[in-house]
Design a protein around this motif. Sequence first.
Motif, PDB file in Angstrom:
ATOM      1  N   ALA A  49      -5.960  -0.214  -3.729  1.00 34.64           N
ATOM      2  CA  ALA A  49      -7.281   0.450  -3.425  1.00 34.64           C
ATOM      3  C   ALA A  49      -8.271  -0.360  -4.584  1.00 34.64           C
ATOM      4  N   ARG A 108      -2.886   2.945  -4.895  1.00 33.64           N
ATOM      5  CA  ARG A 108      -3.979   2.950  -6.011  1.00 33.64           C
ATOM      6  C   ARG A 108      -4.195   1.627  -6.563  1.00 33.64           C
ATOM      7  N   LEU A 162      -4.329   7.150   2.677  1.00 33.54           N
ATOM      8  CA  LEU A 162      -5.672   7.763   2.300  1.00 33.54           C
ATOM      9  C   LEU A 162      -5.823   8.677   1.287  1.00 33.54           C
ATOM     10  N   LEU A 195     -10.882   6.323  -5.343  1.00 35.95           N
ATOM     11  CA  LEU A 195     -12.278   6.013  -4.905  1.00 35.95           C
ATOM     12  C   LEU A 195     -13.081   7.036  -5.967  1.00 35.95           C
ATOM     13  N   THR A 254     -11.931   2.165   2.472  1.00 37.14           N
ATOM     14  CA  THR A 254     -10.795   3.119   2.799  1.00 37.14           C
ATOM     15  C   THR A 254     -10.381   3.349   4.233  1.00 37.14           C
ATOM     16  N   SER A 296       0.708  -1.180  -0.019  1.00 36.20           N
ATOM     17  CA  SER A 296      -0.054  -0.061   0.030  1.00 36.20           C
ATOM     18  C   SER A 296       0.920   1.153   0.026  1.00 36.20           C
ATOM     19  N   PHE A 336      -6.066   6.365  -1.865  1.00 36.59           N
ATOM     20  CA  PHE A 336      -7.434   5.708  -1.911  1.00 36.59           C
ATOM     21  C   PHE A 336      -8.508   6.543  -2.301  1.00 36.59           C
ATOM     22  N   ILE A 337      -8.732   8.021  -1.525  1.00 36.86           N
ATOM     23  CA  ILE A 337      -9.675   8.486  -2.100  1.00 36.86           C
ATOM     24  C   ILE A 337      -9.608   9.267  -3.401  1.00 36.86           C
ATOM     25  N   ASP A 371     -16.816   2.077  -0.377  1.00 42.45           N
ATOM     26  CA  ASP A 371     -15.562   2.228  -0.805  1.00 42.45           C
ATOM     27  C   ASP A 371     -14.957   3.115   0.149  1.00 42.45           C
TER      28      ASP A 371
END
Length: 202
Positions: free
Chosen positions: A23, A20, A150, A157, A109, A15, A153-154, A105
């Motif tokens: 994710a 990504r 974070l 997402l 996360t 990660s 991932f966002i 999702d």
Amino acid sequence: MRFEPGYLLGMAMQSIPEPRKIARELFALNLDRATLWQILILLMVIGAILGVGSSVLFPPAPELEGTIFAMPLIVAMAEASIAVITVFLIYWLGRSAGGTGRFEDGIVTVAWLNFVLLIVQTVVLVLSLFAPSLAALLWLFGGFTGFWILSHFIAELHGFASALRVFLTILLTSFIAVAILSIILAILGVGGAMTSGELGNV
């Protein structure tokens, strides 16, 4: 995707260089909302147990008695509140910025971030027994890593190209979460406990 501890640990390590990619793999599982909430709750419970264990092994300094730092269960409740708030903010703020992410999702996360930080917390706890300086450095690294994961991932997402934009959003989210948390702690009476403890040390 396998759920063996070794495989999950490998994904957690991956990660950092490829957030990504991880994710996308996690989002592709399409777990239902109820299952995801249960996973998040389980992670928060484990985190609370580690927090209590840490307070037993390393009791807070006398000057912190009566403050929130001497109340591991209250801290755990606060962290759980922040986790839930963060899920909603990730979804709402992302959508308001033109994102297309699913609410589920958002839970993924936050749950994965907590899983990675639990690994860091566990290693920090062990290192604190014989290498406290190294443990402190690892905890600091874990904080930066959390923001890194974070943000990406966002971005994945909601389909954002830039993680920097997401990072700025996270800063805004953090301010909002802290404000809401302050209200929650006041309702729980923690503010009064902190004040009493501080006044008692004057």
